[in-house]
Motif scaffolding. Structure first.
Motif, PDB file in Angstrom:
ATOM      1  N   ARG A  30       0.824  -1.208   0.000  1.00  0.00           N
ATOM      2  CA  ARG A  30       0.000   0.000   0.000  1.00  0.00           C
ATOM      3  C   ARG A  30       0.857   1.257   0.000  1.00  0.00           C
ATOM      4  O   ARG A  30       1.986   1.270   0.493  1.00  0.00           O
ATOM      5  N   PRO A 241      -5.636  -0.112  -3.080  1.00  0.00           N
ATOM      6  CA  PRO A 241      -4.309   0.422  -2.731  1.00  0.00           C
ATOM      7  C   PRO A 241      -3.195  -0.603  -2.778  1.00  0.00           C
ATOM      8  O   PRO A 241      -2.024  -0.232  -2.830  1.00  0.00           O
ATOM      9  N   SER A 242      -3.527  -1.903  -2.766  1.00  0.00           N
ATOM     10  CA  SER A 242      -2.482  -2.924  -2.803  1.00  0.00           C
ATOM     11  C   SER A 242      -2.072  -3.287  -4.222  1.00  0.00           C
ATOM     12  O   SER A 242      -1.089  -3.999  -4.414  1.00  0.00           O
ATOM     13  N   GLY A 249      -4.956   5.785  -5.030  1.00  0.00           N
ATOM     14  CA  GLY A 249      -5.239   4.373  -4.803  1.00  0.00           C
ATOM     15  C   GLY A 249      -6.214   3.762  -5.782  1.00  0.00           C
ATOM     16  O   GLY A 249      -6.722   2.664  -5.536  1.00  0.00           O
TER      17      GLY A 249
END
Length: 328
Positions: A30, A241-242, A249
């Protein structure tokens, strides 16, 4: 895909170990962190360290003294003190070691090599800077093509989107598919979905009235006489966000629903938000896209998708994989 595929063939603790490690990786990728995110990261790390002992007991490995594995123990502390890793890979130092140490060493005469290596690196840096200046002024061609713009949304099927943060947004493709019937009833027969006209009319009633139209008499639902446009794909933009995301994001992916994709039908599975107040998959449901289409009613365009819903198996995540299970 990987974890459910192997979960039945390895011990349960191995599955939990891999699940914890994947959770840790997604959290560490993130771009921004909160106190809750750090807590989740620490919990995933603790679970991983606990379950990885199974590899020693089953003699898969003789030890777990792996430098990169050890480095993840410092992630929570370093993130708190220095911020998000922002996609930094531990291989960067290794690749830099090749250009800064190994190759200059080979160019030296092996005697008092340090000063020769430093001089080599200094000269290479100057040559690199000179070439960059010459390329900038058009006096030399670049060594390689410029890197693609990560926010270019017209070329790739997925990538980052530099857009304001929102939960999700879906847009149909810009060009409609040809050779489909333009009337709703004819289209229903063409795609072998006899309930399509009724479902579409109920959908329109719900859009106009704001009420759930499942139990409404179909005669009360407005009739649709406009031409139907069919599409083979749609673009979904959502907060992830990952994944490879923009500054806020946001991530984009193309959802395909086409009768022929490299010679075979392709109907992508999607996650649909049902309740925005519920966290994670508790507020979502899985569905398979069967048809993207749109129509106009009283000068307003209504994009639609016909889906086949999946039912959530159990009321919580699977104990082995920590993933939700769905079935038709």
């Amino acid at each position: 895909v990987f974890l459910p595929a192997i979960s039945e063939y390895i011990p349960e603790e191995m599955t939990k170990c891999l699940s914890s490690f994947l959770d840790f990786c997604y959290l560490a990728r993130r771009n921004d962190f909160t106190t809750d995110t750090i807590t989740e990261l620490q919990n995933a790390l603790h679970s991983f360290c606990e379950y990885r002992k199974i590899f020693l007991r089953t003699k898969v490995r003789a030890h777990l003294s792996i430098p990169r594995m050890h480095s993840i123990l410092h992630y929570p502390y370093l993130i708190i003190n220095f911020g998000a890793p922002n996609g930094v890979c531990s291989s960067i130092t290794e690749s830099r070691h090749i250009t800064a140490v190994k190759k200059p060493w080979r160019r030296s005469n092996r005697y008092n090599a340090l000063s020769q290596m430093l001089l080599t690196n200094q000269r290479l840096d100057k040559l690199t800077m000179l070439r960059a200046r010459l390329v900038e002024h058009g006096l030399m061609p670049p060594l390689q093509a410029p890197a693609p713009d990560p926010f270019e949304t017209d070329k790739d099927d997925e990538g980052a989107v530099d857009a304001d943060r929102l939960l999700a947004k879906v847009e149909l493709a810009k060009t409609r598919a040809r050779h489909y019937p333009r009337k709703l009833e004819d289209l229903a027969g063409y795609v072998n979905q006899p309930l399509l006209p009724e479902l579409t009319r109920r959908f329109l009633f719900g859009q106009l009235s704001g009420e759930v139209a499942d139990s409404i008499d179909i005669d009360l639902c407005p009739e649709i006489h406009a031409k139907i446009n069919v599409y083979h794909s749609a673009i979904a933009m959502f907060y992830a966000p990952s994944d490879n995301a923009g500054i806020h994001g946001m991530h984009r992916e193309r959802i395909r629903c086409t009768p022929s994709w490299y010679g075979h039908p392709r109907r992508d599975t999607v996650a649909v938000i049902i309740d925005e107040d519920e966290p994670g998959f508790r507020g979502m449901s899985a569905a398979r896209a069967l048809l993207f289409f749109s129509f106009t009613y009283k000068d307003s365009e209504y994009p639609c998708v016909l889906v086949h819903w999946y039912n959530t198996y159990r009321r919580s995540r699977d104990n082995r994989t920590s993933m939700w299970t769905v079935r038709p």
